[in-house]
Write a protein that holds these residues in place. Structure first.
Motif, PDB file in Angstrom:
ATOM      1  N   GLY A   1      -4.003  -4.845  10.711  1.00 20.69           N
ATOM      2  CA  GLY A   1      -2.571  -4.605  10.884  1.00 20.69           C
ATOM      3  C   GLY A   1      -2.224  -3.133  11.021  1.00 20.69           C
ATOM      4  O   GLY A   1      -1.057  -2.761  10.886  1.00 20.69           O
TER       5      GLY A   1
ATOM      6  N   GLU B   1      -2.872  -0.880   8.911  1.00 17.93           N
ATOM      7  CA  GLU B   1      -2.465  -0.364   7.603  1.00 17.93           C
ATOM      8  C   GLU B   1      -3.670   0.132   6.800  1.00 17.93           C
ATOM      9  O   GLU B   1      -4.801  -0.304   7.034  1.00 17.93           O
ATOM     10  CB  GLU B   1      -1.767  -1.478   6.809  1.00 17.93           C
ATOM     11  CG  GLU B   1      -0.484  -1.949   7.480  1.00 17.93           C
ATOM     12  CD  GLU B   1       0.270  -2.956   6.637  1.00 17.93           C
ATOM     13  OE1 GLU B   1      -0.345  -3.565   5.750  1.00 17.93           O
ATOM     14  OE2 GLU B   1       1.477  -3.112   6.879  1.00 17.93           O
TER      15      GLU B   1
ATOM     16  N   GLY C   1       0.893   0.466   4.025  1.00 12.42           N
ATOM     17  CA  GLY C   1      -0.060  -0.554   3.592  1.00 12.42           C
ATOM     18  C   GLY C   1      -0.318  -0.537   2.096  1.00 12.42           C
ATOM     19  O   GLY C   1       0.040   0.418   1.391  1.00 12.42           O
TER      20      GLY C   1
ATOM     21  N   HIS D   1      -2.405   2.375   0.703  1.00 11.74           N
ATOM     22  CA  HIS D   1      -1.612   3.599   0.606  1.00 11.74           C
ATOM     23  C   HIS D   1      -0.668   3.530  -0.601  1.00 11.74           C
ATOM     24  O   HIS D   1      -0.509   4.519  -1.335  1.00 11.74           O
ATOM     25  CB  HIS D   1      -0.831   3.817   1.909  1.00 11.74           C
ATOM     26  CG  HIS D   1       0.028   5.036   1.867  1.00 11.74           C
ATOM     27  ND1 HIS D   1       1.375   4.976   1.590  1.00 11.74           N
ATOM     28  CD2 HIS D   1      -0.276   6.348   2.020  1.00 11.74           C
ATOM     29  CE1 HIS D   1       1.871   6.212   1.590  1.00 11.74           C
ATOM     30  NE2 HIS D   1       0.883   7.060   1.851  1.00 11.74           N
TER      31      HIS D   1
ATOM     32  N   PRO E   1      -7.063   3.416   8.804  1.00 10.81           N
ATOM     33  CA  PRO E   1      -6.234   2.206   8.911  1.00 10.81           C
ATOM     34  C   PRO E   1      -7.087   1.015   9.380  1.00 10.81           C
ATOM     35  O   PRO E   1      -7.933   1.157  10.261  1.00 10.81           O
ATOM     36  CB  PRO E   1      -5.190   2.584   9.964  1.00 10.81           C
ATOM     37  CG  PRO E   1      -5.124   4.070   9.922  1.00 10.81           C
ATOM     38  CD  PRO E   1      -6.511   4.541   9.581  1.00 10.81           C
TER      39      PRO E   1
ATOM     40  N   GLY F   1       6.901  -3.622  -0.300  1.00  9.95           N
ATOM     41  CA  GLY F   1       6.896  -4.429   0.933  1.00  9.95           C
ATOM     42  C   GLY F   1       8.294  -4.883   1.340  1.00  9.95           C
ATOM     43  O   GLY F   1       9.203  -4.973   0.507  1.00  9.95           O
TER      44      GLY F   1
ATOM     45  N   GLU G   1     -10.860  -7.684   5.183  1.00 11.81           N
ATOM     46  CA  GLU G   1      -9.429  -7.993   5.087  1.00 11.81           C
ATOM     47  C   GLU G   1      -9.015  -8.824   6.296  1.00 11.81           C
ATOM     48  O   GLU G   1      -9.309  -8.472   7.441  1.00 11.81           O
ATOM     49  CB  GLU G   1      -8.618  -6.688   5.012  1.00 11.81           C
ATOM     50  CG  GLU G   1      -7.125  -6.871   4.861  1.00 11.81           C
ATOM     51  CD  GLU G   1      -6.688  -7.500   3.532  1.00 11.81           C
ATOM     52  OE1 GLU G   1      -7.487  -7.559   2.589  1.00 11.81           O
ATOM     53  OE2 GLU G   1      -5.531  -7.956   3.464  1.00 11.81           O
TER      54      GLU G   1
ATOM     55  N   GLN H   1      -5.812  -0.302   3.981  1.00 13.54           N
ATOM     56  CA  GLN H   1      -6.065  -1.523   3.209  1.00 13.54           C
ATOM     57  C   GLN H   1      -6.854  -1.235   1.942  1.00 13.54           C
ATOM     58  O   GLN H   1      -7.876  -0.542   1.984  1.00 13.54           O
ATOM     59  CB  GLN H   1      -6.845  -2.540   4.069  1.00 13.54           C
ATOM     60  CG  GLN H   1      -6.085  -3.041   5.282  1.00 13.54           C
ATOM     61  CD  GLN H   1      -4.910  -3.957   4.906  1.00 13.54           C
ATOM     62  OE1 GLN H   1      -4.727  -4.318   3.738  1.00 13.54           O
ATOM     63  NE2 GLN H   1      -4.115  -4.326   5.899  1.00 13.54           N
TER      64      GLN H   1
END
Ligand code: G1P
Length: 305
Positions: A227, A229, A108, A111, A224, A12, A192, A231
């Motif tokens: 966001g 992403e 994310g 991933h 996805p 991140g 999420e 998750q």
């Protein structure tokens, strides 16, 4: 089956901690004199984990260097006869069998975990998020591993959770669970980053998981989500439809060290536990608090440079 491997996602960008993280990984920020990620790795080791895979990304070289040997530094310390420091520096590079892999694009958490598939293979594994630390005995991840080994013939997926307020739940994955015991739930659903008004509960997922390897196939197909992403929560939700997934509210104190308030709390707590710092630091805090309580204006003035 004994859980031997752990995955620590550390790819991140650390935007919650800018500007400190502009040119250094958030996982390398120090708590006292030790980088955050070393506490996380120590937790895994204390839980009996033998093999650790860190998922890194761009700009994370310092993490690899930290756990590598530093021959120049070792030579210098040896020459200066600083043998305690030499031993400490060597110990860091001998902590465990630590491996690295790069997540090439920031797609994310789900991933990032999927990047670990080859390394983990076909066995249950632990996941520890790199921006949370726990003060607990036994270590938080050990509590989850013990549940995982007890349930479903030692193959259960167990996710850590904690109770938060309704305002806060939108910052986490939220769990809908059937309560099986004082600390244990069987998961029925999870979302999420839900909007608080539609969150299924105020049970928030924390950054500790023990996962069945079938999560990898689900991470390949999950779309996805929040966001934009991939998750982990979305893949876990699918996993819970195929085999039981549990959630444990572990004993102990969690510090979210990826944000200033949690980082400060962790720093103060650790300092108060360290024999070489605690006495003087406690006196300092007492004085500061007394000033703040008796003359709040003076205390704030004093804090400004
Ligand atoms: C991640 C998970 C989330 C969990 C949280 C705990 O979110 O996706 O389900 O509640 O960690 O810290 P992140 O904080 O990476 O957005």
């Amino acid at each position: 089956m004994h859980v031997k491997k752990a995955v620590i996602p550390a790819a991140g960008l650390g935007t919650r901690f800018l500007p400190a993280t502009k040119a250094q990984p958030k996982e390398m920020l120090p708590l006292l004199d030790t980088p955050i990620i070393q506490y996380v790795i120590q937790e895994a080791i204390d839980a009996g984990i033998e093999d650790i895979l860190i998922i890194t990304g761009r700009g994370k070289r310092a993490i690899e260097d930290h756990f590598d040997r530093s021959i120049e530094l070792e030579t210098l310390l040896h020459k200066a006869n600083k043998l305690d420091l030499l031993e400490m520096v060597r110990n860091v590079s001998n902590l465990a069998d630590i491996h690295f892999i790069r997540q090439k694009e920031p797609l994310g958490l789900g991933h990032a975990i999927s990047c670990a598939q080859k390394h983990v293979g076909d066995e249950p594994f632990a996941v520890l998020l790199g921006d949370e630390i726990f003060a607990s005995s036994p270590p938080c991840i050990k509590q989850l591993i013990e549940e995982s080994e007890r349930l479903d013939g030692g193959q259960a997926s167990v996710i850590g959770c904690m109770e938060v307020s309704r305002e806060e739940i939108g910052r986490y994955g939220a769990i809908k669970g059937d309560r099986l015991g004082p600390q244990l739930y069987r998961i029925e659903d999870m979302v999420e980053k839900p909007r608080p008004e539609v969150a299924p509960s105020c049970l928030a997922i924390i950054g500790r998981y023990v996962l069945h390897p079938s999560i990898f196939d689900l991470l390949q197909v999950v779309k996805p989500g929040a966001g934009g992403e991939i998750q982990l929560t979305d893949a876990l939700r699918e996993l819970a439809k195929k085999r039981p997934v549990y959630s444990l509210r572990p004993h102990g104190t969690r510090h979210d060290v990826g944000e200033l308030p949690g980082y400060l709390e962790a720093t103060v707590s650790l300092a108060l536990e360290r024999p070489d710092l605690a006495g003087q630091f406690r006196d300092f805090l007492r004085t500061k608090l007394a000033i703040a309580e008796n003359a709040p204006h003076r205390a704030t003035q004093k804090l400004r440079p």
